[in-house]
Design a protein around this motif. Sequence first.
Motif, PDB file in Angstrom:
ATOM      1  N   ILE A  16       0.832  -1.204   0.000  1.00 55.89           N
ATOM      2  CA  ILE A  16       0.000   0.000   0.000  1.00 55.89           C
ATOM      3  C   ILE A  16       0.868   1.256   0.000  1.00 55.89           C
ATOM      4  CG2 ILE A  16      -1.745   1.300   1.273  1.00 55.89           C
ATOM      5  CD1 ILE A  16      -2.710  -1.370   2.439  1.00 55.89           C
ATOM      6  N   THR A  19       2.914   1.677  -3.288  1.00 61.11           N
ATOM      7  CA  THR A  19       2.042   2.025  -4.412  1.00 61.11           C
ATOM      8  C   THR A  19       1.718   3.512  -4.416  1.00 61.11           C
ATOM      9  OG1 THR A  19       1.056  -0.173  -4.474  1.00 61.11           O
ATOM     10  CG2 THR A  19      -0.215   1.624  -5.446  1.00 61.11           C
ATOM     11  N   SER A  80     -14.280  -0.200  -2.686  1.00 60.96           N
ATOM     12  CA  SER A  80     -12.912   0.286  -2.532  1.00 60.96           C
ATOM     13  C   SER A  80     -12.327   0.726  -3.873  1.00 60.96           C
ATOM     14  CB  SER A  80     -12.042  -0.831  -1.925  1.00 60.96           C
ATOM     15  OG  SER A  80     -10.736  -0.377  -1.686  1.00 60.96           O
ATOM     16  N   GLY A  82      -9.982   3.063  -6.706  1.00 54.22           N
ATOM     17  CA  GLY A  82      -8.642   3.636  -6.796  1.00 54.22           C
ATOM     18  C   GLY A  82      -7.519   2.627  -6.813  1.00 54.22           C
ATOM     19  N   GLY A  83      -7.754   1.419  -7.334  1.00 56.10           N
ATOM     20  CA  GLY A  83      -6.683   0.433  -7.433  1.00 56.10           C
ATOM     21  C   GLY A  83      -5.557   0.942  -8.310  1.00 56.10           C
ATOM     22  N   PRO A  84      -4.307   0.865  -7.847  1.00 56.34           N
ATOM     23  CA  PRO A  84      -3.183   1.455  -8.601  1.00 56.34           C
ATOM     24  C   PRO A  84      -2.956   0.812  -9.960  1.00 56.34           C
ATOM     25  CG  PRO A  84      -2.396   0.103  -6.777  1.00 56.34           C
ATOM     26  CD  PRO A  84      -3.867   0.275  -6.572  1.00 56.34           C
ATOM     27  N   GLN A 104      -7.121   8.037 -10.568  1.00 50.31           N
ATOM     28  CA  GLN A 104      -6.823   6.926  -9.655  1.00 50.31           C
ATOM     29  C   GLN A 104      -6.387   7.448  -8.289  1.00 50.31           C
ATOM     30  OE1 GLN A 104      -3.177   5.727  -8.943  1.00 50.31           O
ATOM     31  NE2 GLN A 104      -4.211   4.686  -7.259  1.00 50.31           N
ATOM     32  N   ALA A 108      -8.346   6.903  -4.796  1.00 46.56           N
ATOM     33  CA  ALA A 108      -7.674   6.256  -3.667  1.00 46.56           C
ATOM     34  C   ALA A 108      -7.721   7.134  -2.427  1.00 46.56           C
ATOM     35  CB  ALA A 108      -6.229   5.930  -4.034  1.00 46.56           C
ATOM     36  N   SER A 112     -10.242   6.157   0.633  1.00 43.29           N
ATOM     37  CA  SER A 112      -9.702   5.773   1.939  1.00 43.29           C
ATOM     38  C   SER A 112     -10.553   6.333   3.079  1.00 43.29           C
ATOM     39  CB  SER A 112      -8.256   6.269   2.069  1.00 43.29           C
ATOM     40  OG  SER A 112      -8.206   7.686   2.146  1.00 43.29           O
ATOM     41  N   GLN A 147      -1.936   5.417   2.841  1.00 40.64           N
ATOM     42  CA  GLN A 147      -2.109   5.874   1.468  1.00 40.64           C
ATOM     43  C   GLN A 147      -1.787   7.353   1.276  1.00 40.64           C
ATOM     44  OE1 GLN A 147      -5.007   3.109  -0.977  1.00 40.64           O
ATOM     45  NE2 GLN A 147      -6.165   4.532   0.278  1.00 40.64           N
ATOM     46  N   ARG A 239     -10.172  -2.545  -8.518  1.00 37.79           N
ATOM     47  CA  ARG A 239     -10.478  -2.007  -7.198  1.00 37.79           C
ATOM     48  C   ARG A 239      -9.230  -2.000  -6.320  1.00 37.79           C
ATOM     49  NH1 ARG A 239     -14.120   0.849  -8.568  1.00 37.79           N
ATOM     50  NH2 ARG A 239     -15.130   0.988  -6.526  1.00 37.79           N
ATOM     51  N   ASN A 240      -9.281  -1.236  -5.243  1.00 37.74           N
ATOM     52  CA  ASN A 240      -8.132  -1.006  -4.370  1.00 37.74           C
ATOM     53  C   ASN A 240      -8.093  -2.066  -3.263  1.00 37.74           C
ATOM     54  OD1 ASN A 240      -5.999   0.048  -2.978  1.00 37.74           O
ATOM     55  ND2 ASN A 240      -6.833   2.111  -2.817  1.00 37.74           N
TER      56      ASN A 240
END
Length: 289
Positions: A16, A19, A80, A82-84, A104, A108, A112, A147, A239-240
Amino acid sequence: MDTMQLLVNAVTVVFIAATMFAAGLGTTLPALRAVFATPLLPLLALLANLVVIPLLGWGVAALFGLSAAAFIALVLAASSPGGPLGAKLSALRDGDVVAGTAIQVLLAAVGSLTFGLTANGVLALAEVGGGISIDVAALVRTVAILQLVPFAVGLSLRHCTPLTAQSWHGAAAKVSTVTFVAVLAGMLLGNWQAVVALLGSRTLLAGAVLAAAAFATGMALATGPPARRAGMGGVAAVRNAGPALAAIGIAFDDDPAILAAFAGVLVSGMAVALPIAAVLSRRRGATPA
């Protein structure tokens, strides 16, 4: 908690932080300002990822009649954003990298803070989870620190010492990719019996359907040329994992069934998102200028 789970948790923290640090190193303030100069795109992205896709997750889980563990895993994933890796999909063949990365990062950061409330609300309305409630305050503290702080540090370095930031960006991105694979492998191996039980189940199909629906939603609720719309679809489909893994640890004591289902949802989602992004990028490449 066994040694494997402790190791997975430690690697998850590194994943996390690395990233978001890499995202900060690769982002410039002018690029962020350019994307947010017209607020319609970020507002539509927030609507798609914070409202529509969590509701889609609930709907898909109910449609497939998933078990409680799989239902929870799918809702956590859907809640969730904002997956990188989503930003990387937007970079395929002349994609809109700047917009993909900026959105993104926005998702994220905002996700959060909203993830716990969204997941709690959906699970409560769906009456799934046996009344267990995610500790929103604890989750916000954990995820926001992991994050937002690394991203702010990376962004500051990019602004103040751009040459140093650029030289560090490649290494940070590699650490992010390697640790993501390690976390996924750890979840699969550490809960292999539950993972095997997923084979042929509706959980993997539900994860694939959610990813396809999220991709379509991201594209539909976007502005700009096809390359940007496709990029927004990729960002929405991935997804994050960070907030969801934190929630599984905090609220569900690293339940093996939920961890296995969540790993299955991630894998099946990526198996759908990657080919869609590749097909769209080939179509862009085949279109005459």
